[in-house]
Design an enzyme around this catalytic site. Structure first.
Site: not given
Lengths: 382, 382
Positions: A330-331
């Site tokens: 989730c980056d």
């Protein structure tokens, strides 16, 4: 991609991305270096891949080892090499780590400034260690290298003379000079300029009564990603010519520190396509392909799209389309290839396995310990 | 930097860099979010710092949790929260991980394309899970954010309507919309545009007979590094006004996903100066300061010099000079601040301890597993 790796992956039954390294390829690479630079000692750069099985193989073949930390030294010793085959090649060392290295029997140290020399001298006094060899790293511009080289390591050649004299005055053996032409160096001539500077340092030191013995030619030997690379023989030939040109008939002892060149092409990562999507219905909208490995899972060298790996899919040869390639976290920074998209088959689908080749170096240890909860990259040496 | 952290570090006797997080600060931050956005549920972004003690504290305070993986869900459940307080916020999920999440009782999922909807529908059929809520993430430009936001997550708002309808047709609850205004967002108005787009999606879905319920406002709430940041109240006020502006008197259910804003300022990293040097004798030659932590040891967010941490030294207030700040590894890319050098005291010396503030988020889990043999960042929650 070797038949052995292919067979291993065919029968693998665990989940998640993994790296598989074939020892036979590493053996071939070692022998190639030994043959192509016959008068040069090989110090494998342990940081490239410290898998115990690889260290044991290289120790058995007669390799020496370039280490970045005491932990790496311990791995090398556990793999069966003796301390006289270890260099502490990191120019940034805590004094207590230098003392630990001396206690382990290590006697070869890199420096690039006087403060580092003084740490070694103090650690020597503390431990009573004798015959400590110190080499000074000089700056090198790294033109032609694919992995960015900064000014982080090394000093100006003029200053190296003073650093070596400083070592000599502190009772250390001013042993020689080192440099690094930049990782994944495609230009076989890249060593020439630094060897000219090294020879000048040898002369200047000799005038001060200090006889240097060794030039550490560093690493930089490439592994094959997408582009063709010159053969190791071409590097050996070019380096030998440059040595002759600058040192005449007084060619010094030399060492090399291959890391990527030793293990890069021995490894393959198997990953899975987690998602294929588009961001809108626009006709020219690019396709996104998300794998279960990314920048934080072992492919850190895709940073700034520096290293461009060869990726094999089950659909190679079919019609392809440019894709943005991203990792599973989730980056938002976990995107590997976007500025220059990567052509992948249109039929590539969720659940497909892909092979990322040339990933034997600088992958497993770069993986984040638990980012997003994902475990570090699994690694198998076969 | 709290008195409790100060006291902990004073009596600490182990070696190497470490992160210390003060639970009291996290509690204050949680209560501040709850107070400033009173009608909004807080889903802590576990990826920012998954330390079990922090998850337990937040579970006790009543927080919900935004998770990126099944591993993170398990940590949250072990910390005492129930599955109905967990969101699977990653838009990139393996179908078998969706099934695992459903088996754990998780019922809230992010998507940004139809393929992801179909995975959830299939996993639901497989597991027999009911009442599954799906929200669709939309693209947001992230202007004003310090950590780069890419197009990695989300789809165009027009497409979101189709994705949500697709979910509805597959028997899932088309629950709402999410977006992310970019991490470390300094502009309190940044939510306005995305809320306008969200309201349009609500209207469009309503016309198709689908009643959405929720807007996930994402994260982006900043922590203080070197620059002043707006108070959480200002964000709450601005978001409330934007909600009123775009949704009138039909304000939807809302959630936020603070990560950095929840734990960033609760943590401090203590590191050691390993080396201070210059590259030549030239008068204008810049000073290099090397710490025992760098880009691969936990400070990954210094990538592209994105996040600029406040660094305290024992000599603050004395004359300072611009320095390049680098990490301890043998990797030339392990340089933190060079493009814009960092002013540090001239008297800063080898062996000095420095404090890197605001490091409670996105540090411990980013650390490489063993790069250069260095162990991952130690972490203490007090």
């Amino acid at each position: 991609m070797t038949a052995r790796i292919h067979e291993f992956l065919r029968t693998r039954d665990d989940d998640g991305p993994c790296l598989v390294v074939d020892r036979d390829v590493v053996r071939d690479n070692y022998l190639q270096f030994a043959r192509s630079l016959p008068d040069t000692r090989v110090f494998y750069a342990v940081k490239a891949n410290p898998a115990p099985e690889l260290l044991a193989l290289l120790a058995e073949l007669g390799s020496c080892f370039d280490t970045a930390s005491v932990q790496e030294m311990k791995l090398v010793l556990e793999a069966g090499a003796t301390a006289d085959r270890i260099s502490f090649g990191n120019t940034i060392k805590k004094e207590r780590d230098i003392a630990r290295a001396l206690e382990l029997g290590v006697r070869l140290f890199a420096v690039d400034c006087e403060a580092e020399v003084e740490k070694i001298a103090r650690a020597a006094e503390l431990t009573g260690a004798q015959d400590i060899r110190v080499f000074c790293r000089i700056l090198c511009d790294g033109a032609g290298a694919e992995w960015p080289l900064s000014r982080k390591f090394g000093c100006a050649p003029e200053m190296a003379v003073e650093v070596l004299e400083h070592a000599w005055r502190h009772g250390l053996d001013a042993y020689g000079v080192s440099f690094h032409v930049g990782s994944q160096q495609g230009n076989t001539q890249a060593w020439d300029q630094a060897l000219a500077a090294s020879a000048a340092i040898f002369r200047e030191c000799a005038e001060r009564g200090i006889r240097l013995s060794m030039v550490n030619l560093g690493g930089g030997f490439p592994t094959r990603y997408l582009k063709q690379i010159p053969a190791v023989e071409a590097y050996g030939q070019s380096i030998f010519e440059a040595l002759s040109r600058h040192f005449g008939n007084r060619i010094p002892e030399t060492i090399i520190e291959p890391g990527r060149g030793m293990v890069g092409n021995a490894g393959v990562i198997e990953a899975e396509v987690v998602l294929v999507s588009r961001k809108s219905r626009a006709e020219d909208e690019i396709r996104w392909v998300y794998l279960d490995i990314g920048k934080f899972g072992g492919l850190a060298e895709t940073m700034d799209e520096a290293i461009r790996y060869a990726i094999r899919t089950p659909h190679d040869g079919e019609a392809s389309t440019p894709c943005v390639l991203a990792g599973p976290t989730c980056d938002s920074a976990d995107v590997m290839y976007e500025r220059i998209p990567y052509d992948l088959p249109v039929s590539l689908s969720i659940g497909d396995k892909v092979l990322i080749e040339g990933t034997g170096a600088y992958t497993s240890t770069y993986a984040a310990v638990a980012f997003n909860g994902f475990p570090p990259l699994k690694s198998y040496v076969i």
